[in-house]
Design a protein around this motif. Structure first.
Motif, PDB file in Angstrom:
ATOM      1  N   VAL A 100       0.837  -1.202   0.000  1.00  0.00           N
ATOM      2  CA  VAL A 100       0.000   0.000   0.000  1.00  0.00           C
ATOM      3  C   VAL A 100       0.873   1.254   0.000  1.00  0.00           C
ATOM      4  N   MET A 101       1.969   1.217   0.744  1.00  0.00           N
ATOM      5  CA  MET A 101       2.879   2.358   0.772  1.00  0.00           C
ATOM      6  C   MET A 101       3.494   2.597  -0.610  1.00  0.00           C
ATOM      7  N   LEU A 102       3.902   1.540  -1.283  1.00  0.00           N
ATOM      8  CA  LEU A 102       4.463   1.682  -2.628  1.00  0.00           C
ATOM      9  C   LEU A 102       3.429   2.225  -3.607  1.00  0.00           C
ATOM     10  N   ILE A 103       2.204   1.772  -3.494  1.00  0.00           N
ATOM     11  CA  ILE A 103       1.139   2.277  -4.355  1.00  0.00           C
ATOM     12  C   ILE A 103       0.884   3.747  -4.063  1.00  0.00           C
ATOM     13  N   SER A 104       0.907   4.122  -2.796  1.00  0.00           N
ATOM     14  CA  SER A 104       0.712   5.525  -2.413  1.00  0.00           C
ATOM     15  C   SER A 104       1.817   6.405  -2.977  1.00  0.00           C
ATOM     16  N   VAL A 105       3.054   5.957  -2.879  1.00  0.00           N
ATOM     17  CA  VAL A 105       4.181   6.715  -3.431  1.00  0.00           C
ATOM     18  C   VAL A 105       4.033   6.845  -4.947  1.00  0.00           C
ATOM     19  N   ASN A 106       3.625   5.769  -5.586  1.00  0.00           N
ATOM     20  CA  ASN A 106       3.423   5.806  -7.032  1.00  0.00           C
ATOM     21  C   ASN A 106       2.339   6.820  -7.405  1.00  0.00           C
ATOM     22  N   ASN A 107       1.247   6.847  -6.646  1.00  0.00           N
ATOM     23  CA  ASN A 107       0.168   7.806  -6.919  1.00  0.00           C
ATOM     24  C   ASN A 107       0.648   9.240  -6.733  1.00  0.00           C
ATOM     25  N   ARG A 108       1.421   9.491  -5.686  1.00  0.00           N
ATOM     26  CA  ARG A 108       1.943  10.844  -5.459  1.00  0.00           C
ATOM     27  C   ARG A 108       2.885  11.269  -6.577  1.00  0.00           C
ATOM     28  N   LEU A 109       3.736  10.359  -7.014  1.00  0.00           N
ATOM     29  CA  LEU A 109       4.635  10.678  -8.119  1.00  0.00           C
ATOM     30  C   LEU A 109       3.855  10.969  -9.400  1.00  0.00           C
ATOM     31  N   GLN A 110       2.773  10.216  -9.621  1.00  0.00           N
ATOM     32  CA  GLN A 110       1.937  10.455 -10.800  1.00  0.00           C
ATOM     33  C   GLN A 110       1.274  11.826 -10.720  1.00  0.00           C
ATOM     34  N   GLU A 111       0.789  12.206  -9.522  1.00  0.00           N
ATOM     35  CA  GLU A 111       0.186  13.527  -9.338  1.00  0.00           C
ATOM     36  C   GLU A 111       1.214  14.626  -9.604  1.00  0.00           C
ATOM     37  N   LEU A 112       2.434  14.454  -9.090  1.00  0.00           N
ATOM     38  CA  LEU A 112       3.489  15.440  -9.329  1.00  0.00           C
ATOM     39  C   LEU A 112       3.814  15.560 -10.816  1.00  0.00           C
ATOM     40  N   GLU A 113       3.861  14.435 -11.487  1.00  0.00           N
ATOM     41  CA  GLU A 113       4.140  14.446 -12.921  1.00  0.00           C
ATOM     42  C   GLU A 113       3.031  15.185 -13.676  1.00  0.00           C
ATOM     43  N   ASN A 114       1.782  14.938 -13.302  1.00  0.00           N
ATOM     44  CA  ASN A 114       0.665  15.631 -13.948  1.00  0.00           C
ATOM     45  C   ASN A 114       0.720  17.137 -13.700  1.00  0.00           C
ATOM     46  N   LYS A 115       1.062  17.531 -12.472  1.00  0.00           N
ATOM     47  CA  LYS A 115       1.167  18.958 -12.161  1.00  0.00           C
ATOM     48  C   LYS A 115       2.303  19.599 -12.953  1.00  0.00           C
ATOM     49  N   MET A 116       3.424  18.898 -13.058  1.00  0.00           N
ATOM     50  CA  MET A 116       4.550  19.438 -13.807  1.00  0.00           C
ATOM     51  C   MET A 116       4.205  19.592 -15.288  1.00  0.00           C
ATOM     52  N   GLU A 117       3.491  18.620 -15.838  1.00  0.00           N
ATOM     53  CA  GLU A 117       3.075  18.712 -17.238  1.00  0.00           C
ATOM     54  C   GLU A 117       2.125  19.880 -17.447  1.00  0.00           C
ATOM     55  N   ALA A 118       1.202  20.082 -16.497  1.00  0.00           N
ATOM     56  CA  ALA A 118       0.261  21.202 -16.599  1.00  0.00           C
ATOM     57  C   ALA A 118       1.008  22.530 -16.535  1.00  0.00           C
ATOM     58  N   LYS A 119       1.973  22.633 -15.632  1.00  0.00           N
ATOM     59  CA  LYS A 119       2.751  23.865 -15.532  1.00  0.00           C
ATOM     60  C   LYS A 119       3.591  24.077 -16.785  1.00  0.00           C
ATOM     61  N   ASP A 120       4.116  23.012 -17.336  1.00  0.00           N
ATOM     62  CA  ASP A 120       4.899  23.109 -18.561  1.00  0.00           C
ATOM     63  C   ASP A 120       4.034  23.634 -19.708  1.00  0.00           C
ATOM     64  N   ARG A 121       2.813  23.101 -19.826  1.00  0.00           N
ATOM     65  CA  ARG A 121       1.907  23.582 -20.870  1.00  0.00           C
ATOM     66  C   ARG A 121       1.574  25.053 -20.669  1.00  0.00           C
ATOM     67  N   THR A 122       1.304  25.432 -19.416  1.00  0.00           N
ATOM     68  CA  THR A 122       0.991  26.829 -19.114  1.00  0.00           C
ATOM     69  C   THR A 122       2.165  27.733 -19.457  1.00  0.00           C
ATOM     70  N   LEU A 123       3.353  27.294 -19.109  1.00  0.00           N
ATOM     71  CA  LEU A 123       4.554  28.076 -19.395  1.00  0.00           C
ATOM     72  C   LEU A 123       4.751  28.241 -20.901  1.00  0.00           C
ATOM     73  N   LYS A 124       4.526  27.183 -21.659  1.00  0.00           N
ATOM     74  CA  LYS A 124       4.660  27.265 -23.114  1.00  0.00           C
ATOM     75  C   LYS A 124       3.658  28.253 -23.698  1.00  0.00           C
ATOM     76  N   VAL A 125       2.411  28.207 -23.225  1.00  0.00           N
ATOM     77  CA  VAL A 125       1.395  29.127 -23.724  1.00  0.00           C
ATOM     78  C   VAL A 125       1.772  30.563 -23.379  1.00  0.00           C
ATOM     79  N   ASN A 126       2.242  30.784 -22.143  1.00  0.00           N
ATOM     80  CA  ASN A 126       2.653  32.128 -21.745  1.00  0.00           C
ATOM     81  C   ASN A 126       3.834  32.629 -22.579  1.00  0.00           C
ATOM     82  N   MET A 127       4.777  31.750 -22.861  1.00  0.00           N
ATOM     83  CA  MET A 127       5.922  32.143 -23.678  1.00  0.00           C
ATOM     84  C   MET A 127       5.476  32.509 -25.088  1.00  0.00           C
TER      85      MET A 127
END
Length: 107
Positions: free
Chosen positions: A49-76
């Motif tokens: 369960v701990m490994l699954i939780s860590v995996n979910n958190r990493l996936q959330e971080l990756e999604n947030k980073m991708e969203a910020k990357d898209r926002t940054l590209k649009v702003n640029m």
């Protein structure tokens, strides 16, 4: 939690049961201790369960980073367009000023 994660969790707990049961049975002649088997199953289950939780958190971080990357590209791209428009305006004003200067000079 995905189905795949649930399957892995169940496999880990069942394998921990079999491993601890066979291990205790091999090295002792007494009946196997169910407390040890249960504690090993709980330990492996919480680890899964701990490994699954860590995996979910990493996936959330990756999604947030991708969203910020898209926002940054649009702003640029927005900034680039605005700068290009301003440069065109400035170039047009300079061309007009040079034209006026040349017109006054020769007339």
């Amino acid at each position: 939690m995905e189905t795949r994660d649930t399957v892995f969790l169940v496999v880990m707990v069942l394998s921990s049961f079999l491993l601890s049961f066979e291990w205790l049975r091999r090295f002792t002649y007494k009946p196997t201790n169910p407390l040890i088997i249960l504690s090993v199953m709980i330990l492996v289950g919480t680890l899964a369960v701990m490994l699954i939780s860590v995996n979910n958190r990493l996936q959330e971080l990756e999604n947030k980073m991708e969203a910020k990357d898209r926002t940054l590209k649009v702003n640029m791209e927005n900034t680039e367009t605005k700068i290009e428009e301003r440069m065109n305006e400035l170039s047009s004003k300079i061309d007009n000023a040079v034209y006026e200067f040349n017109r006054r000079k020769y007339h």
